[in-house]
Scaffold this motif. Sequence first.
Motif, PDB file in Angstrom:
ATOM      1  N   GLN A 127       0.825  -1.202   0.000  1.00 15.20           N
ATOM      2  CA  GLN A 127       0.000   0.000   0.000  1.00 15.20           C
ATOM      3  C   GLN A 127       0.861   1.254   0.000  1.00 15.20           C
ATOM      4  O   GLN A 127       1.893   1.305   0.656  1.00 15.20           O
ATOM      5  CB  GLN A 127      -0.891   0.055   1.240  1.00 15.20           C
ATOM      6  CG  GLN A 127      -1.925  -1.013   1.310  1.00 15.20           C
ATOM      7  CD  GLN A 127      -2.789  -0.876   2.561  1.00 15.20           C
ATOM      8  OE1 GLN A 127      -2.430  -0.220   3.518  1.00 15.20           O
ATOM      9  NE2 GLN A 127      -3.944  -1.514   2.530  1.00 15.20           N
ATOM     10  N   SER A 128       0.390   2.245  -0.735  1.00 17.10           N
ATOM     11  CA  SER A 128       0.916   3.598  -0.618  1.00 17.10           C
ATOM     12  C   SER A 128      -0.110   4.372   0.198  1.00 17.10           C
ATOM     13  O   SER A 128      -1.207   3.862   0.442  1.00 17.10           O
ATOM     14  CB  SER A 128       1.093   4.219  -2.005  1.00 17.10           C
ATOM     15  OG  SER A 128      -0.169   4.528  -2.575  1.00 17.10           O
ATOM     16  N   PRO A 129       0.183   5.597   0.605  1.00 19.33           N
ATOM     17  CA  PRO A 129      -0.821   6.356   1.363  1.00 19.33           C
ATOM     18  C   PRO A 129      -2.104   6.612   0.563  1.00 19.33           C
ATOM     19  O   PRO A 129      -3.165   6.781   1.141  1.00 19.33           O
ATOM     20  CB  PRO A 129      -0.117   7.672   1.686  1.00 19.33           C
ATOM     21  CG  PRO A 129       1.328   7.330   1.681  1.00 19.33           C
ATOM     22  CD  PRO A 129       1.476   6.278   0.617  1.00 19.33           C
ATOM     23  N   PRO A 153       6.602   6.420   0.609  1.00 15.25           N
ATOM     24  CA  PRO A 153       6.183   5.650   1.780  1.00 15.25           C
ATOM     25  C   PRO A 153       5.288   4.480   1.379  1.00 15.25           C
ATOM     26  O   PRO A 153       4.326   4.649   0.634  1.00 15.25           O
ATOM     27  CB  PRO A 153       5.433   6.667   2.647  1.00 15.25           C
ATOM     28  CG  PRO A 153       5.061   7.773   1.739  1.00 15.25           C
ATOM     29  CD  PRO A 153       6.032   7.757   0.598  1.00 15.25           C
ATOM     30  N   LEU A 154       5.656   3.304   1.841  1.00 13.38           N
ATOM     31  CA  LEU A 154       4.903   2.080   1.554  1.00 13.38           C
ATOM     32  C   LEU A 154       4.784   1.265   2.829  1.00 13.38           C
ATOM     33  O   LEU A 154       5.590   1.415   3.743  1.00 13.38           O
ATOM     34  CB  LEU A 154       5.605   1.246   0.479  1.00 13.38           C
ATOM     35  CG  LEU A 154       5.762   1.868  -0.896  1.00 13.38           C
ATOM     36  CD1 LEU A 154       6.685   1.005  -1.753  1.00 13.38           C
ATOM     37  CD2 LEU A 154       4.416   2.025  -1.576  1.00 13.38           C
ATOM     38  N   ARG A 155       3.800   0.393   2.846  1.00 10.64           N
ATOM     39  CA  ARG A 155       3.671  -0.570   3.936  1.00 10.64           C
ATOM     40  C   ARG A 155       3.078  -1.849   3.379  1.00 10.64           C
ATOM     41  O   ARG A 155       2.473  -1.855   2.314  1.00 10.64           O
ATOM     42  CB  ARG A 155       2.833  -0.022   5.078  1.00 10.64           C
ATOM     43  CG  ARG A 155       1.349   0.056   4.776  1.00 10.64           C
ATOM     44  CD  ARG A 155       0.593   0.525   5.986  1.00 10.64           C
ATOM     45  NE  ARG A 155      -0.829   0.574   5.697  1.00 10.64           N
ATOM     46  CZ  ARG A 155      -1.729   0.968   6.555  1.00 10.64           C
ATOM     47  NH1 ARG A 155      -1.375   1.352   7.759  1.00 10.64           N
ATOM     48  NH2 ARG A 155      -3.003   0.987   6.233  1.00 10.64           N
ATOM     49  N   THR A 167       2.738  -3.532   8.522  1.00  9.98           N
ATOM     50  CA  THR A 167       4.039  -2.987   8.878  1.00  9.98           C
ATOM     51  C   THR A 167       3.918  -1.479   9.068  1.00  9.98           C
ATOM     52  O   THR A 167       2.940  -0.868   8.660  1.00  9.98           O
ATOM     53  CB  THR A 167       5.082  -3.267   7.797  1.00  9.98           C
ATOM     54  OG1 THR A 167       4.726  -2.582   6.602  1.00  9.98           O
ATOM     55  CG2 THR A 167       5.230  -4.752   7.537  1.00  9.98           C
ATOM     56  N   GLN A 168       4.933  -0.908   9.656  1.00 12.04           N
ATOM     57  CA  GLN A 168       5.027   0.541   9.756  1.00 12.04           C
ATOM     58  C   GLN A 168       5.220   1.110   8.360  1.00 12.04           C
ATOM     59  O   GLN A 168       5.690   0.430   7.450  1.00 12.04           O
ATOM     60  CB  GLN A 168       6.226   0.937  10.618  1.00 12.04           C
ATOM     61  CG  GLN A 168       6.154   0.447  12.041  1.00 12.04           C
ATOM     62  CD  GLN A 168       7.470   0.656  12.775  1.00 12.04           C
ATOM     63  OE1 GLN A 168       8.539   0.436  12.221  1.00 12.04           O
ATOM     64  NE2 GLN A 168       7.381   1.069  14.019  1.00 12.04           N
ATOM     65  N   TRP A 169       4.874   2.390   8.184  1.00 16.71           N
ATOM     66  CA  TRP A 169       5.155   3.083   6.922  1.00 16.71           C
ATOM     67  C   TRP A 169       6.653   3.312   6.836  1.00 16.71           C
ATOM     68  O   TRP A 169       7.274   3.735   7.800  1.00 16.71           O
ATOM     69  CB  TRP A 169       4.442   4.430   6.873  1.00 16.71           C
ATOM     70  CG  TRP A 169       2.970   4.317   6.719  1.00 16.71           C
ATOM     71  CD1 TRP A 169       2.040   4.432   7.698  1.00 16.71           C
ATOM     72  CD2 TRP A 169       2.252   4.052   5.519  1.00 16.71           C
ATOM     73  NE1 TRP A 169       0.780   4.263   7.175  1.00 16.71           N
ATOM     74  CE2 TRP A 169       0.875   4.029   5.839  1.00 16.71           C
ATOM     75  CE3 TRP A 169       2.615   3.842   4.199  1.00 16.71           C
ATOM     76  CZ2 TRP A 169      -0.120   3.810   4.895  1.00 16.71           C
ATOM     77  CZ3 TRP A 169       1.624   3.626   3.252  1.00 16.71           C
ATOM     78  CH2 TRP A 169       0.281   3.601   3.606  1.00 16.71           C
ATOM     79  N   PRO A 171       9.832   4.868   4.148  1.00 18.00           N
ATOM     80  CA  PRO A 171      10.194   5.540   2.901  1.00 18.00           C
ATOM     81  C   PRO A 171      11.150   4.683   2.082  1.00 18.00           C
ATOM     82  O   PRO A 171      12.347   4.839   2.153  1.00 18.00           O
ATOM     83  CB  PRO A 171      10.864   6.830   3.385  1.00 18.00           C
ATOM     84  CG  PRO A 171      11.440   6.460   4.711  1.00 18.00           C
ATOM     85  CD  PRO A 171      10.530   5.413   5.294  1.00 18.00           C
TER      86      PRO A 171
END
Length: 172
Positions: A127-129, A153-155, A167-169, A171
């Motif tokens: 996922q992106s924001p 930023p991805l998770r 997961t945490q975001w 960069p």
Amino acid sequence: MSWHSTDGADRSVAARWADDDHLGDELVAALAQGPLYDRVLGSAQTAFRAHRGMLAAREDLDLDLLLLSLVYDSNENPEPVGVRDRTGGQSRLLAFQGDELGVEVEVGSAVIEGQLIPPRAGRISLQSPEAVVTTLETDAVGYFRIDIRPDGPLRLVCDSVDGTCVTQWLPW
């Protein structure tokens, strides 16, 4: 409570408002006045609609997600001992861990590879924001590969029979 007034007017108001019954009577009388009553009613309706909207939005969220903590980042320890880089280029190794779930990830220049810990089949969403970038099924031991150039930023959202974790975001 001390009131600093030369004429004593504030002191008498404070004394009257210290009595809950008297304060309630004054509030009822104030609300009975048209313009104030209309403003209070309008504000209450707005607050009610906002609350209902938040409840509807909350139903769309999965509040049972387990946030995995970053427990290892090769950028923090640039020379891992005994780790061989199979890609021939720079890669970043990350390990995320929750109470009983985790995911290990290797991020290369054009690929993200990883495995669910403990090993098990599941589904991974990158996922992106703004949106879900991609979703795929892992193999039987939880291995996955996403051919993508990581940017911004991805998770990862990891689904398995044990539940859903995120997961945490980062960069990447």
